[in-house]
Design a protein around this motif. Structure first.
Motif, PDB file in Angstrom:
ATOM      1  N   ILE A   3      48.054  86.028  26.261  1.00 10.27           N
ATOM      2  CA  ILE A   3      46.889  86.783  25.795  1.00 10.27           C
ATOM      3  C   ILE A   3      47.339  88.220  25.564  1.00 10.27           C
ATOM      4  O   ILE A   3      47.909  88.850  26.462  1.00 10.27           O
ATOM      5  CB  ILE A   3      45.736  86.768  26.814  1.00 10.27           C
ATOM      6  N   SER A  18      44.987  84.909  21.596  1.00 12.71           N
ATOM      7  CA  SER A  18      45.050  84.007  22.750  1.00 12.71           C
ATOM      8  C   SER A  18      45.722  82.704  22.332  1.00 12.71           C
ATOM      9  O   SER A  18      45.366  82.129  21.303  1.00 12.71           O
ATOM     10  CB  SER A  18      43.641  83.698  23.278  1.00 12.71           C
ATOM     11  N   LEU A  23      41.764  77.820  27.860  1.00  8.59           N
ATOM     12  CA  LEU A  23      41.121  79.026  28.375  1.00  8.59           C
ATOM     13  C   LEU A  23      39.608  78.868  28.310  1.00  8.59           C
ATOM     14  O   LEU A  23      39.073  78.267  27.361  1.00  8.59           O
ATOM     15  CB  LEU A  23      41.528  80.250  27.552  1.00  8.59           C
ATOM     16  N   GLU A  78      45.460  78.450  19.289  1.00 11.39           N
ATOM     17  CA  GLU A  78      45.613  79.901  19.124  1.00 11.39           C
ATOM     18  C   GLU A  78      44.363  80.456  18.461  1.00 11.39           C
ATOM     19  O   GLU A  78      43.902  79.936  17.437  1.00 11.39           O
ATOM     20  CB  GLU A  78      46.835  80.240  18.273  1.00 11.39           C
ATOM     21  N   ASN A 224      40.569  85.419  32.398  1.00 12.57           N
ATOM     22  CA  ASN A 224      41.721  84.531  32.538  1.00 12.57           C
ATOM     23  C   ASN A 224      43.005  85.300  32.830  1.00 12.57           C
ATOM     24  O   ASN A 224      44.111  84.784  32.638  1.00 12.57           O
ATOM     25  CB  ASN A 224      41.909  83.678  31.267  1.00 12.57           C
TER      26      ASN A 224
END
Length: 242
Positions: A3, A18, A23, A78, A224
């Motif tokens: 990230i 990300s 996530l 992604e 996260n």
């Protein structure tokens, strides 16, 4: 898991990339920012008041300010996300980051949001409008001063309602419980403090958390990342256009 944050406080912009493991970002809202996301690989699911929306590669979403939502990014996916300050976008033109074609819909979505709001809004009595105004003013106070330790009873007193009616009205008007909303405000302020080189234990104290470990746990739940990982993953754009 990877990230990376690229942000500019001056321009009101933040780009988040990300990728990697799955996530999950729990229910939250952005008070001042439009959030525009593009799935560059894999799949993501967005939950908002309209339902749950699945987006495969090439799919995108737009979340206006003050809309409660949660986001799940599948493993090996992604996501490219662009956050834009709503006031800044009214007066400035941005260069679209590579692949962020959903940004081109921002102004159209702003108009669409107003149209949908007018179409779906139910007529409200004067008392309901006044109560809604008090709730919104309280919400703005919580955004500006999230460190204030206001109890439900104190918040209810501010808007001249019983605690039970206050909880119902706040949830209806804002879309989140007072506790969840205040936590959301605290986490957002923590981001600024941490990026401003405030030590994690000092930031936890300033935001009224019982201890650093409590703040650490909640911050990781929402981002996260641990506070330290968040700082290391953040790169300042120094006011340059994205």
């Amino acid at each position: 898991m990877s990230i990376h944050y690229h942000y500019s406080e001056f321009a009101g912009q933040e780009v988040i990339v990300s990728s990697g493991t799955s996530l999950f970002y729990p229910r939250h809202m952005h008070m001042r920012h439009w959030t525009l996301g593009l799935v560059r690989r894999g799949m993501a699911e967005l939950e908002n008041p309209a339902g749950t929306h699945r987006m495969d590669m090439g799919g995108f979403f737009v979340v206006p300010p003050r809309m409660p939502h949660s986001l799940c990014i599948a493993a090996h996916s992604e996501l490219l996300t662009l956050c834009l300050d709503e006031e800044y976008t009214l007066h400035h033109t941005y260069r679209t980051p590579p692949g962020m074609r959903c940004f081109l819909l921002a102004q159209e979505c702003k108009v669409l949001e107003r149209m949908l709001d007018q179409m779906t809004r139910q007529p409200r009595s004067l008392e309901e409008r006044q109560a809604g105004g008090k709730i919104r003013r309280l919400a703005q106070r919580l955004v500006a001063q999230p460190e204030q330790a206001l109890s439900i009873t104190e918040m209810a007193k501010i808007v001249c309602a019983s605690p039970w009616h206050f909880l119902r009205r706040f949830q209806s008007e804002i879309g989140m419980t007072p506790h969840a909303f205040l936590l959301n405000c605290k986490i957002r302020r923590l981001r600024s403090l941490l990026r401003g080189k405030v030590a994690a234990d000092d930031a936890a104290f300033l935001m009224g958390f019982t201890d650093q470990s409590h703040m650490h746990k909640l911050f990781k739940l929402h981002h996260n990342l641990t506070p330290r990982q968040f700082v290391l993953a953040s790169g300042k754009l120094d006011g340059a256009a994205v």
